[in-house]
Design a protein around this motif. Structure first.
Motif, PDB file in Angstrom:
ATOM      1  N   LYS A 186      46.903  35.966  51.889  1.00 17.01           N
ATOM      2  CA  LYS A 186      46.705  34.534  51.656  1.00 17.01           C
ATOM      3  C   LYS A 186      47.119  34.156  50.228  1.00 17.01           C
ATOM      4  N   CYS A 187      46.734  34.962  49.265  1.00 17.42           N
ATOM      5  CA  CYS A 187      47.080  34.656  47.872  1.00 17.42           C
ATOM      6  C   CYS A 187      48.584  34.738  47.629  1.00 17.42           C
ATOM      7  N   TYR A 245      46.091  30.226  44.342  1.00 18.12           N
ATOM      8  CA  TYR A 245      44.802  30.921  44.322  1.00 18.12           C
ATOM      9  C   TYR A 245      44.670  31.846  43.111  1.00 18.12           C
ATOM     10  N   PHE A 246      45.799  32.344  42.618  1.00 19.38           N
ATOM     11  CA  PHE A 246      45.730  33.270  41.495  1.00 19.38           C
ATOM     12  C   PHE A 246      45.153  32.621  40.235  1.00 19.38           C
ATOM     13  N   ILE A 287      41.424  32.848  40.600  1.00 20.50           N
ATOM     14  CA  ILE A 287      41.023  34.257  40.510  1.00 20.50           C
ATOM     15  C   ILE A 287      41.037  34.703  39.053  1.00 20.50           C
ATOM     16  N   ARG A 303      51.257  40.647  40.742  1.00 19.05           N
ATOM     17  CA  ARG A 303      51.419  39.719  41.863  1.00 19.05           C
ATOM     18  C   ARG A 303      52.864  39.290  42.114  1.00 19.05           C
ATOM     19  N   PHE A 306      37.930  37.998  43.983  1.00 25.20           N
ATOM     20  CA  PHE A 306      38.653  37.165  44.938  1.00 25.20           C
ATOM     21  C   PHE A 306      37.710  36.256  45.737  1.00 25.20           C
ATOM     22  N   VAL A 366      38.485  32.723  48.125  1.00 23.26           N
ATOM     23  CA  VAL A 366      39.830  32.701  48.708  1.00 23.26           C
ATOM     24  C   VAL A 366      39.757  32.425  50.204  1.00 23.26           C
TER      25      VAL A 366
END
Length: 114
Positions: A27-28, A34-35, A38, A66, A92, A95
């Motif tokens: 998903k990320c 999203y990172f 996080i 990533r 995480f 998420v």
């Protein structure tokens, strides 16, 4: 009544957490925004002394990978004891929605029964 030994329970929990992190990684990587959250979570936990400097560095190394999805996944999903311990206190959070988390666990359970 059948009870599982503590070690066996830990193995099952580690497998579930591993599967959840596979889903979160996917998903990320597909939604890189999203990172940001996080990274904020990691920094906040370190500043609040919720994680050690060593854990901070390990998480930071994982996040920095990533841009190379294969390396990112390999680092996040490594099966060594240190990485398993990191995943148990994951950064995480947030998420997956509750529905996504339940679906991931259902998929995991089905794969174990096959």
């Amino acid at each position: 009544m059948f009870t599982r030994p503590k070690r066996q329970k830990q193995v099952i929990i580690d497998r579930q957490i591993h599967h959840l992190h596979q889903v979160m990684a996917d998903k990320c990587l597909s939604q890189p925004d999203y990172f940001t959250a996080i990274q904020v979570n990691l920094n906040q936990r370190y500043e609040e002394k919720m994680i050690s400097y060593g854990s901070y560095l390990l998480w930071q190394g994982i996040l920095e990978a990533r841009d190379d999805p294969d390396i990112f996944r390999r680092l996040l999903l490594a099966n060594d004891s240190r990485t398993k311990a990191l995943r148990r206190k994951t950064i995480f959070t947030g998420v997956l929605t509750e529905a996504e988390r339940e679906e991931a666990l259902t998929t995991y359970i089905a794969s174990e029964m096959a």
